[in-house]
Design an enzyme around this catalytic site. Structure first.
Site, mmCIF file in Angstrom:
data_model
loop_
_atom_site.group_PDB
_atom_site.id
_atom_site.type_symbol
_atom_site.label_atom_id
_atom_site.label_comp_id
_atom_site.label_asym_id
_atom_site.label_seq_id
_atom_site.Cartn_x
_atom_site.Cartn_y
_atom_site.Cartn_z
ATOM 1 N N LYS A 1 0.826 -1.213 0.000
ATOM 2 C CA LYS A 1 0.000 0.000 0.000
ATOM 3 C C LYS A 1 0.864 1.269 0.000
ATOM 4 C CE LYS A 1 -3.631 -2.442 -0.376
ATOM 5 N NZ LYS A 1 -4.450 -3.147 0.584
HETATM 6 C C1 LIG Z 1 -5.457 -4.274 0.886
HETATM 7 C C2 LIG Z 1 -6.923 -4.065 0.968
HETATM 8 C C3 LIG Z 1 -7.649 -4.362 2.119
HETATM 9 C C4 LIG Z 1 -7.066 -5.096 3.279
HETATM 10 O O1 LIG Z 1 -6.020 -4.439 3.879
HETATM 11 P P1 LIG Z 1 -5.172 -5.225 5.004
HETATM 12 O O2 LIG Z 1 -4.427 -4.138 5.712
HETATM 13 O O3 LIG Z 1 -4.284 -6.182 4.286
HETATM 14 O O4 LIG Z 1 -6.142 -5.918 5.890
HETATM 15 C C5 LIG Z 1 -8.984 -4.024 2.172
HETATM 16 N N1 LIG Z 1 -9.591 -3.449 1.120
HETATM 17 C C6 LIG Z 1 -8.947 -3.170 -0.018
HETATM 18 C C7 LIG Z 1 -9.684 -2.509 -1.134
HETATM 19 C C8 LIG Z 1 -7.598 -3.481 -0.147
HETATM 20 O O5 LIG Z 1 -6.960 -3.247 -1.301
#
Ligand SMILES: *Cc1c(COP(=O)(O)O)cnc(C)c1O
Length: 387
Positions: free
Chosen positions: A186
């Site tokens: 991210k």
């Molecule tokens: C990555 C992601 C998540 C989950 O995030 P985590 O921190 O891995 O739990 C939720 N929603 C979307 C749209 C994502 O891309």
């Protein structure tokens, strides 16, 4: 192109993050402690006045806690885009409620509020929009939709740090809660981690309690208070969702660098746009960012046109043969075996998502990319599409 595979994603971690994590490790406090407090404080300041922050070990955990704090439970429905990662829908099921999948807007691939409108029932309690790729859902349209149907709003902002639309930073608006992800790929990362942001003191209090077993104060509180640390009260059957101090130490540095990293991703996205428009390729580019909006540019998603010389799947194989890693965001949830079977979903119920899924490709887009690597991506796209 003999430099080896350019990965689809890489975290941007430097000496400052490594020093911060080392400092946390040397402090002797490796669970949730002073670095988590500091990270929460700095993150709240970034979002603006009046918000509270609850650091968690994933966005999935944060979404679960937000819905739990809102009292989502059996017999209730939550509107969720089909164009998302499964985490967005699974947390609704964790609480015994039902996610109701919504089709996508063709321009942004964000959820289509007109389709959402047709899916509201007497059982609908909340809407959980995703700011896909880092392009926010219009906050004013979201607000009027939620108000019209008396729904709570929890924003899945896993792609949207930092991002803004209509002058509103994602995380600083009127929603019950907004949840960011610090997963490895991210826009800022703590390895695994997330942040729940809310203006509602009750939601913040409940989430803080439930992230640590439903205990009314956390270990660091207990350590600092006059009451003995062993005398704590369990007030609910909570979860184990707290962030660690080494992760928060890394997050503090990433937060400081967030805007600089966003600017670099924006620069790369602009270079992609210019190069692809100039080359007249058979593809659709990401939609224009409205004046004054701030796109997080977590993803750069192209869509192949029918006259492209390759299918989407072959495009990705050929890109990888040229040394460029690509990905697809997302396989819509209505095409995933569990959700499809559980709710008896058909392609025809989600015409836009079903059609767009066949032609989307995410290109590498991260701040660590060098100009040379960005050019390699463009050359590879041009080569595959003009063969
Ligand atoms: C990555 C992601 C998540 C989950 O995030 P985590 O921190 O891995 O739990 C939720 N929603 C979307 C749209 C994502 O891309």
């Amino acid at each position: 192109m003999s430099e080896g595979l350019l990965p689809f994603a890489l975290p941007d971690i430097g000496d400052a993050e490594i020093s911060a994590v080392t400092e946390a490790l040397r402090s002797g406090w490796v669970s949730s402690g002073p670095f988590v407090r500091a990270f929460e404080k700095e993150f709240a300041e970034f979002c603006g006045p009046g918000v509270e922050t609850v650091a968690v070990n994933s966005a999935t955990a944060g979404l679960h806690l937000a819905l739990e704090a809102l009292g989502i439970g059996p017999g209730m429905e939550v509107l969720v885009p089909t164009w998302t990662f499964t985490a967005t829908a699974e947390v609704v099921r964790h609480l015994g409620a039902d996610p109701v999948l919504v089709d996508s807007h063709p321009a942004t691939l964000n959820l289509d509020l007109a389709d959402a409108d047709s899916k509201v029932t007497a059982r609908t309690a909340a809407i959980l929009p995703v700011h896909f790729a880092g392009q926010p859902v219009s906050p004013s349209e979201l607000r009027s939709f939620a108000d019209a149907h008396a729904l709570s709003v929890v924003e899945d902002a896993a792609h949207a740090f930092p991002a803004a639309s209509e002058g509103v930073f994602v995380g600083s608006g009127e929603s019950a809660a907004t949840v960011f992800s610090f997963y490895a790929t991210k826009t800022i990362t703590t390895g695994e981690g997330g942040m729940l942001v809310t203006r509602d003191g009750d939601i913040a209090r409940r989430a803080r309690c439930m992230r640590l077993h439903g205990i009314d104060r956390d270990a660091f509180d207990r350590y600092r208070s006059d009451r003995p640390a062993w005398r704590y009260n369990v007030v609910a059957p909570g979860f184990k969702y707290n962030l660690t101090d080494p992760a928060a130490a890394m997050g503090l540095v990433q937060l400081e660098r967030a805007e600089k990293m966003r600017l670099r991703r924006g620069e790369i996205a602009a270079y992609y746009n210019e190069s692809f428009v100039g080359a007249g390729l058979p593809l659709d580019l990401p939609g224009k960012v409205a004046w004054g909006d701030l796109h997080a540019w977590h993803l750069y998603v192209i869509r192949l046109l029918p006259d492209a010389p390759v299918t989407r799947d072959d495009f990705i194989v050929e890109m990888s043969e040229l040394g460029v890693g690509c990905s697809v965001h997302f396989v819509p949830l209505h095409l995933q075996p569990f959700w499809r079977t559980c709710y008896d979903l058909r392609d025809g119920m989600f015409p836009v998502a079903s059609r767009e899924f066949e032609r989307v490709v995410s290109l590498p887009l991260y701040s660590r990319m060098t100009d040379e690597e960005v050019r390699r991506v463009v050359e590879a796209v041009v080569e595959v599409l003009t063969r």
